[in-house]
Design a protein around this motif. Structure first.
Motif, mmCIF file in Angstrom:
data_model
loop_
_atom_site.group_PDB
_atom_site.id
_atom_site.type_symbol
_atom_site.label_atom_id
_atom_site.label_comp_id
_atom_site.label_asym_id
_atom_site.label_seq_id
_atom_site.Cartn_x
_atom_site.Cartn_y
_atom_site.Cartn_z
ATOM 1 N N ASP A 1 0.256 0.905 7.676
ATOM 2 C CA ASP A 1 1.040 1.682 8.460
ATOM 3 C C ASP A 1 1.822 3.045 8.266
ATOM 4 O OD1 ASP A 1 3.288 0.956 6.442
ATOM 5 O OD2 ASP A 1 4.539 -0.085 7.908
ATOM 6 N N ALA A 2 0.790 3.726 7.135
ATOM 7 C CA ALA A 2 0.697 5.171 6.478
ATOM 8 C C ALA A 2 0.746 5.750 7.668
ATOM 9 C CB ALA A 2 -0.406 4.959 5.485
ATOM 10 N N VAL A 3 0.919 7.102 7.881
ATOM 11 C CA VAL A 3 0.414 7.824 9.092
ATOM 12 C C VAL A 3 0.237 9.139 7.808
ATOM 13 C CG1 VAL A 3 2.520 9.126 10.647
ATOM 14 C CG2 VAL A 3 2.979 6.766 10.641
ATOM 15 N N GLY A 4 -1.448 9.425 9.209
ATOM 16 C CA GLY A 4 -1.427 10.472 8.491
ATOM 17 C C GLY A 4 -2.490 11.218 8.059
ATOM 18 N N LEU A 5 -3.162 9.902 6.966
ATOM 19 C CA LEU A 5 -3.971 10.218 6.512
ATOM 20 C C LEU A 5 -6.154 10.073 6.586
ATOM 21 C CD1 LEU A 5 -5.652 9.797 3.779
ATOM 22 C CD2 LEU A 5 -5.605 7.041 4.353
ATOM 23 N N LEU B 1 -1.351 9.449 -0.254
ATOM 24 C CA LEU B 1 -2.411 8.965 -0.071
ATOM 25 C C LEU B 1 -3.857 10.123 -0.277
ATOM 26 C CD1 LEU B 1 -1.067 7.457 2.608
ATOM 27 C CD2 LEU B 1 -2.683 6.467 1.454
ATOM 28 N N LEU B 2 -3.554 11.734 0.290
ATOM 29 C CA LEU B 2 -5.064 12.489 -0.048
ATOM 30 C C LEU B 2 -5.281 12.293 -1.290
ATOM 31 C CD1 LEU B 2 -3.269 14.431 3.180
ATOM 32 C CD2 LEU B 2 -6.084 13.013 3.168
ATOM 33 N N GLY C 1 0.883 -1.071 0.267
ATOM 34 C CA GLY C 1 -0.172 -0.184 0.188
ATOM 35 C C GLY C 1 1.181 1.192 0.153
ATOM 36 N N GLU C 2 0.050 2.021 0.057
ATOM 37 C CA GLU C 2 0.481 3.525 0.169
ATOM 38 C C GLU C 2 0.854 4.121 1.261
ATOM 39 O OE1 GLU C 2 2.940 6.745 -1.721
ATOM 40 O OE2 GLU C 2 1.728 5.773 -3.099
ATOM 41 N N ARG C 3 2.245 5.042 0.941
ATOM 42 C CA ARG C 3 2.413 5.225 2.264
ATOM 43 C C ARG C 3 2.667 7.245 2.692
ATOM 44 N NH1 ARG C 3 5.273 0.706 2.399
ATOM 45 N NH2 ARG C 3 4.310 -0.463 4.429
ATOM 46 N N ASP C 4 3.226 7.121 1.459
ATOM 47 C CA ASP C 4 3.155 8.908 1.594
ATOM 48 C C ASP C 4 2.148 9.966 1.161
ATOM 49 O OD1 ASP C 4 5.185 11.299 0.303
ATOM 50 O OD2 ASP C 4 3.224 11.125 -1.030
ATOM 51 N N LEU C 5 2.051 10.444 2.689
ATOM 52 C CA LEU C 5 0.856 10.864 2.997
ATOM 53 C C LEU C 5 -0.198 12.045 2.298
ATOM 54 C CD1 LEU C 5 -1.305 12.062 4.717
ATOM 55 C CD2 LEU C 5 0.345 13.380 5.780
ATOM 56 N N HIS D 1 -5.204 2.407 -2.201
ATOM 57 C CA HIS D 1 -4.569 1.541 -1.097
ATOM 58 C C HIS D 1 -3.705 1.714 -0.350
ATOM 59 C CE1 HIS D 1 -2.547 -3.300 -1.282
ATOM 60 N NE2 HIS D 1 -2.916 -2.598 0.237
ATOM 61 N N SER D 2 -4.329 2.348 0.879
ATOM 62 C CA SER D 2 -3.866 2.559 1.660
ATOM 63 C C SER D 2 -2.874 2.137 2.394
ATOM 64 C CB SER D 2 -3.989 3.302 2.787
ATOM 65 O OG SER D 2 -4.560 2.726 3.211
#
Length: 142
Positions: free
Chosen positions: A81-85, A10-11, A3-7, A77-78
């Protein structure tokens, strides 16, 4: 598939999608699944099994509920462990006065918002995505 991690990504790419129907949260104290219900999510708690399911299933099974929700799926697809979404989503919905209950799936995040405000919540999230996609404003001289 990772999954994507870059905030920002993601947004910008969340693509909120309002699923058709009315959904409710209910609980089954003994943890048994009632016949004829098809939950979209379950959570095992000490107090019982929480079910998120179509309102019609709850009515047919005689299950009590007090919150009717619209179900929004964020189609990006997040990574788990992605941070901030969810913080950014929650802040945007908070600013609009829309409550939100989140369930994370392996591929997507799922938001349950008051049914009467579901279309508005999608608009808020689409605006957040569009705003994130814009390049940052140049710094103003002091």
């Amino acid at each position: 598939m990772t999954g994507e991690r870059d905030l920002r990504t993601l947004l910008r790419s969340m693509r909120p999608d309002l699923n058709p129907g009315r959904y409710v949260f209910t609980t089954v104290p003994d943890g048994g699944m009632p016949t004829g219900v098809t939950p979209v999510a379950t959570v095992a708690e000490r107090e019982g099994l929480t079910l998120v399911l179509p309102e019609a299933d709850a009515v047919a099974a005689g299950l009590a509920y007090d919150f009717v929700a619209g179900w929004i799926t964020l189609r990006v697809h997040s990574a788990l462990d992605a941070v901030g979404l969810m913080a950014a989503v929650a802040l945007a919905l908070t600013d609009a006065g829309v409550s939100c209950n989140v369930v994370a799936g392996y591929h997507h995040d799922h938001l349950f918002v008051p049914y009467a405000r579901a279309a508005e919540a999608v608009e808020v999230l689409e605006a957040l995505a569009a705003e994130t996609g814009r390049p940052p404003a140049p710094a103003r001289p002091a």
